[in-house]
Design a protein around this motif. Sequence first.
Motif, PDB file in Angstrom:
ATOM      1  N   LYS A  21       0.853  -1.191   0.000  1.00 48.21           N
ATOM      2  CA  LYS A  21       0.000   0.000   0.000  1.00 48.21           C
ATOM      3  C   LYS A  21       0.885   1.235   0.000  1.00 48.21           C
ATOM      4  O   LYS A  21       1.806   1.355   0.804  1.00 48.21           O
ATOM      5  N   LEU A  22       0.603   2.158  -0.909  1.00 45.51           N
ATOM      6  CA  LEU A  22       1.210   3.491  -0.903  1.00 45.51           C
ATOM      7  C   LEU A  22       0.139   4.453  -0.408  1.00 45.51           C
ATOM      8  O   LEU A  22      -0.950   4.531  -0.987  1.00 45.51           O
ATOM      9  N   THR A  23       0.439   5.163   0.672  1.00 47.82           N
ATOM     10  CA  THR A  23      -0.490   6.154   1.222  1.00 47.82           C
ATOM     11  C   THR A  23       0.109   7.532   0.996  1.00 47.82           C
ATOM     12  O   THR A  23       1.227   7.811   1.437  1.00 47.82           O
ATOM     13  N   PHE A  24      -0.634   8.395   0.304  1.00 44.38           N
ATOM     14  CA  PHE A  24      -0.179   9.737  -0.031  1.00 44.38           C
ATOM     15  C   PHE A  24      -0.942  10.751   0.820  1.00 44.38           C
ATOM     16  O   PHE A  24      -2.178  10.736   0.837  1.00 44.38           O
ATOM     17  N   ASP A  25      -0.233  11.616   1.536  1.00 39.48           N
ATOM     18  CA  ASP A  25      -0.854  12.648   2.374  1.00 39.48           C
ATOM     19  C   ASP A  25      -1.242  13.833   1.495  1.00 39.48           C
ATOM     20  O   ASP A  25      -0.575  14.853   1.450  1.00 39.48           O
ATOM     21  N   THR A  26      -2.373  13.688   0.796  1.00 41.23           N
ATOM     22  CA  THR A  26      -2.799  14.726  -0.136  1.00 41.23           C
ATOM     23  C   THR A  26      -3.308  15.976   0.584  1.00 41.23           C
ATOM     24  O   THR A  26      -3.106  17.090   0.112  1.00 41.23           O
ATOM     25  N   GLU A  27      -3.931  15.800   1.730  1.00 39.21           N
ATOM     26  CA  GLU A  27      -4.424  16.961   2.483  1.00 39.21           C
ATOM     27  C   GLU A  27      -3.264  17.874   2.889  1.00 39.21           C
ATOM     28  O   GLU A  27      -3.335  19.088   2.721  1.00 39.21           O
ATOM     29  N   GLY A  28      -2.182  17.292   3.411  1.00 37.92           N
ATOM     30  CA  GLY A  28      -1.011  18.083   3.790  1.00 37.92           C
ATOM     31  C   GLY A  28      -0.391  18.793   2.605  1.00 37.92           C
ATOM     32  O   GLY A  28       0.029  19.951   2.697  1.00 37.92           O
ATOM     33  N   TYR A  29      -0.332  18.100   1.465  1.00 35.40           N
ATOM     34  CA  TYR A  29       0.233  18.693   0.243  1.00 35.40           C
ATOM     35  C   TYR A  29      -0.568  19.913  -0.187  1.00 35.40           C
ATOM     36  O   TYR A  29      -0.012  20.974  -0.462  1.00 35.40           O
ATOM     37  N   TRP A  30      -1.906  19.777  -0.242  1.00 36.70           N
ATOM     38  CA  TRP A  30      -2.739  20.889  -0.709  1.00 36.70           C
ATOM     39  C   TRP A  30      -2.794  22.026   0.309  1.00 36.70           C
ATOM     40  O   TRP A  30      -2.849  23.194  -0.075  1.00 36.70           O
ATOM     41  N   LYS A  31      -2.787  21.700   1.603  1.00 37.87           N
ATOM     42  CA  LYS A  31      -2.790  22.761   2.630  1.00 37.87           C
ATOM     43  C   LYS A  31      -1.558  23.647   2.516  1.00 37.87           C
ATOM     44  O   LYS A  31      -1.647  24.862   2.687  1.00 37.87           O
ATOM     45  N   LYS A  32      -0.386  23.052   2.240  1.00 37.37           N
ATOM     46  CA  LYS A  32       0.842  23.841   2.061  1.00 37.37           C
ATOM     47  C   LYS A  32       0.707  24.826   0.912  1.00 37.37           C
ATOM     48  O   LYS A  32       1.392  25.834   0.878  1.00 37.37           O
ATOM     49  N   ARG A  33      -0.176  24.535  -0.025  1.00 32.47           N
ATOM     50  CA  ARG A  33      -0.374  25.389  -1.189  1.00 32.47           C
ATOM     51  C   ARG A  33      -1.596  26.294  -1.040  1.00 32.47           C
ATOM     52  O   ARG A  33      -2.017  26.936  -1.997  1.00 32.47           O
ATOM     53  N   GLY A  34      -2.207  26.287   0.168  1.00 31.37           N
ATOM     54  CA  GLY A  34      -3.361  27.145   0.417  1.00 31.37           C
ATOM     55  C   GLY A  34      -4.604  26.700  -0.319  1.00 31.37           C
ATOM     56  O   GLY A  34      -5.456  27.516  -0.662  1.00 31.37           O
ATOM     57  N   GLN A  35      -4.714  25.404  -0.544  1.00 32.27           N
ATOM     58  CA  GLN A  35      -5.809  24.868  -1.345  1.00 32.27           C
ATOM     59  C   GLN A  35      -6.576  23.821  -0.543  1.00 32.27           C
ATOM     60  O   GLN A  35      -5.975  22.947   0.075  1.00 32.27           O
ATOM     61  N   ASP A  36      -7.909  23.913  -0.544  1.00 37.36           N
ATOM     62  CA  ASP A  36      -8.728  22.859   0.039  1.00 37.36           C
ATOM     63  C   ASP A  36      -8.696  21.660  -0.905  1.00 37.36           C
ATOM     64  O   ASP A  36      -8.452  21.815  -2.110  1.00 37.36           O
ATOM     65  N   SER A  37      -8.970  20.484  -0.346  1.00 39.85           N
ATOM     66  CA  SER A  37      -9.029  19.301  -1.203  1.00 39.85           C
ATOM     67  C   SER A  37     -10.138  18.376  -0.715  1.00 39.85           C
ATOM     68  O   SER A  37     -10.547  18.422   0.434  1.00 39.85           O
ATOM     69  N   PHE A  38     -10.606  17.542  -1.594  1.00 39.16           N
ATOM     70  CA  PHE A  38     -11.685  16.617  -1.287  1.00 39.16           C
ATOM     71  C   PHE A  38     -11.178  15.358  -0.599  1.00 39.16           C
ATOM     72  O   PHE A  38     -11.837  14.810   0.275  1.00 39.16           O
ATOM     73  N   TYR A  39     -10.004  14.885  -0.979  1.00 42.02           N
ATOM     74  CA  TYR A  39      -9.440  13.654  -0.431  1.00 42.02           C
ATOM     75  C   TYR A  39      -8.336  13.976   0.571  1.00 42.02           C
ATOM     76  O   TYR A  39      -7.319  14.550   0.198  1.00 42.02           O
ATOM     77  N   PRO A  40      -8.487  13.602   1.853  1.00 40.20           N
ATOM     78  CA  PRO A  40      -7.429  13.879   2.827  1.00 40.20           C
ATOM     79  C   PRO A  40      -6.194  13.009   2.591  1.00 40.20           C
ATOM     80  O   PRO A  40      -5.081  13.399   2.909  1.00 40.20           O
ATOM     81  N   TYR A  41      -6.385  11.832   2.027  1.00 38.70           N
ATOM     82  CA  TYR A  41      -5.264  10.962   1.677  1.00 38.70           C
ATOM     83  C   TYR A  41      -5.722  10.042   0.548  1.00 38.70           C
ATOM     84  O   TYR A  41      -6.913   9.849   0.311  1.00 38.70           O
ATOM     85  N   VAL A  42      -4.740   9.487  -0.139  1.00 39.59           N
ATOM     86  CA  VAL A  42      -5.010   8.519  -1.205  1.00 39.59           C
ATOM     87  C   VAL A  42      -4.245   7.254  -0.850  1.00 39.59           C
ATOM     88  O   VAL A  42      -3.048   7.312  -0.563  1.00 39.59           O
ATOM     89  N   GLU A  43      -4.956   6.135  -0.834  1.00 40.24           N
ATOM     90  CA  GLU A  43      -4.311   4.842  -0.618  1.00 40.24           C
ATOM     91  C   GLU A  43      -4.396   4.037  -1.908  1.00 40.24           C
ATOM     92  O   GLU A  43      -5.476   3.847  -2.452  1.00 40.24           O
ATOM     93  N   VAL A  44      -3.246   3.590  -2.364  1.00 44.95           N
ATOM     94  CA  VAL A  44      -3.184   2.741  -3.548  1.00 44.95           C
ATOM     95  C   VAL A  44      -2.681   1.384  -3.078  1.00 44.95           C
ATOM     96  O   VAL A  44      -1.542   1.251  -2.636  1.00 44.95           O
ATOM     97  N   VAL A  45      -3.551   0.382  -3.140  1.00 40.67           N
ATOM     98  CA  VAL A  45      -3.217  -0.973  -2.699  1.00 40.67           C
ATOM     99  C   VAL A  45      -3.013  -1.821  -3.951  1.00 40.67           C
ATOM    100  O   VAL A  45      -3.833  -1.793  -4.869  1.00 40.67           O
TER     101      VAL A  45
END
Length: 191
Positions: free
Chosen positions: A140-164
């Motif tokens: 499983k690869l878990t990507f912290d998408t919420e943290g990435y978008w917050k650093k850019r001042g952007q809201d996001s729909f997915y707080p994380y993405v898990e690819v199994v």
Amino acid sequence: MGLPPQPAPLGQKLGSRSREVTAGQGGRGGALRWRRERVTSARAESRLLGMSSGSAPRLRALQRHLGSREGRGMEPVSSPLTTHVLDTASGLPAQGLCLCLSRLENHGQQWTELRRSYTNPDGRCPGLLLPGQMKAGTYKLTFDTEGYWKKRGQDSFYPYVEVVFTITNETHKFHVPLLLSPWSYTTYRGS
């Protein structure tokens, strides 16, 4: 009509002016002389390659980035598992995205974290697994998408993405790209 002359390889000494000053030669004057000789050498190299005087250093930096002989020895060992994250909202690699690689253990009961890292300026995370470290199983690869978008001042729909995904042959190489925007993502098995 003959072929044009081939340029000298980058880094090759170009005449007596490109010699390097050895330690202990001339103090500050030696350093200035060395700088002048290096600049002269870079200009000569640029003329041989048909470039402006500022292009040769950029070309050398690009060659090191792409893995030319000048940059070898600094890249990590090739990993059998790689990922590449592209920010489709900006059209650029997703630099600084935190991700975690895990493997399913204990007969499918528990995820064991193998590595936590961040994507580099190219959106890649080299060396996720070392050669010989991969074995057949579910990962499983878990990507912290919420943290990435917050650093850019952007809201996001997915707080994380898990690819199994499942690896059945540990001798193969696997590439798992992620195309990411604040409101969607896509993944696939790359090559």
